[in-house]
Design an enzyme around this catalytic site. Structure first.
Site, mmCIF file in Angstrom:
data_model
loop_
_atom_site.group_PDB
_atom_site.id
_atom_site.type_symbol
_atom_site.label_atom_id
_atom_site.label_comp_id
_atom_site.label_asym_id
_atom_site.label_seq_id
_atom_site.Cartn_x
_atom_site.Cartn_y
_atom_site.Cartn_z
ATOM 1 N NE ARG A 1 -3.442 4.307 5.059
ATOM 2 C CZ ARG A 1 -4.229 3.540 5.792
ATOM 3 N NH1 ARG A 1 -5.337 3.055 5.278
ATOM 4 N NH2 ARG A 1 -3.907 3.255 7.028
ATOM 5 N NE ARG B 1 -2.764 -0.001 3.582
ATOM 6 C CZ ARG B 1 -3.560 -0.157 4.642
ATOM 7 N NH1 ARG B 1 -4.688 -0.817 4.548
ATOM 8 N NH2 ARG B 1 -3.228 0.348 5.794
ATOM 9 N NE ARG C 1 -0.827 1.538 10.698
ATOM 10 C CZ ARG C 1 -1.031 1.329 9.410
ATOM 11 N NH1 ARG C 1 -0.055 1.527 8.552
ATOM 12 N NH2 ARG C 1 -2.187 0.934 9.001
#
Ligand code: ADP
Length: 184
Positions: free
Chosen positions: A128, A126, A139
């Protein structure tokens, strides 16, 4: 009525929440999206939020709970799909309180089970801002330490519905429907 979608970062809960929201015509509340929207505003609040997002840490509970409280209204029609909230036990207690205040009940918690190597693979693909390697690791650790206790918490309340999170998006959608007792 409230359904919670729970799972580690990259488990696909946002994708699945969006699909179910369309199918049932329910409101989809993604705290991650709300927070990313807040950051783009560039307000003092947005700047504070950005610090947490970029570090891969949880945004303070009062702030996140506030975003949810503002949006969960009383009313018999439809329901709410919560995606990314609660993320720790304190937020779970906040949810009970805000649900009660608005006359809703938490009907089920759908948990997306995906092994960590698969999560890392997905998140690394991803693009982001909060998806760089260090932030991903942070995370996943924050998830393991703060969020994963919610699995036992909701299992002990008999609300947990475990869904295998690997496979095609459509297949997982059907598993979600089955887990909620709805015909696919
Ligand atoms: P993902 O499911 O991939 O973790 P989200 O969009 O749900 O992505 O969340 C992105 C970030 O937003 C999280 O890493 C965290 O910093 C913040 N966030 C989202 N929901 C919460 C919450 N309930 N409490 C605190 N922080 C949150």
């Amino acid at each position: 009525m409230i359904i919670v979608f729970l799972g580690p970062p990259g488990s696909g809960k946002g994708t699945q929440a969006a699909l179910l929201a369309v199918r049932r015509n329910w409101a989809h509340l993604s705290t991650g999206e709300l927070l990313r929207a807040a950051r783009t505003g560039g307000t003092p609040l947005g700047q504070k939020v950005a610090q947490y997002l970029d570090a891969g840490r949880l945004v303070p509970d009062e702030l996140v709970t506030g975003l949810v409280v503002e949006r969960v209204k009383p009313g018999p029609a439809g329901g709410y799909l919560l995606d990314g909230f609660p993320r720790n036990l304190a937020q779970a207690a906040d949810l009970d309180q805000l649900a009660r205040a608005a006359g809703h009940v938490v009907q089920a918690v759908v948990f997306f089970d995906v092994p960590e190597p698969e999560l890392i693979r997905r998140l690394s693909g991803r693009a982001r801002a909060d998806d760089d390697p260090d932030t991903i690791r942070r995370r996943l650790r924050v998830y393991a330490e703060e969020t994963s206790p919610l699995v036992d918490h909701y299992a002990s309340r008999d609300l947990l519905r475990r869904v295998e999170g690997r496979g095609e998006i459509d297949a997982i959608h059907r598993r979600v429907l089955t887990a909620l007792g709805e015909r696919a």
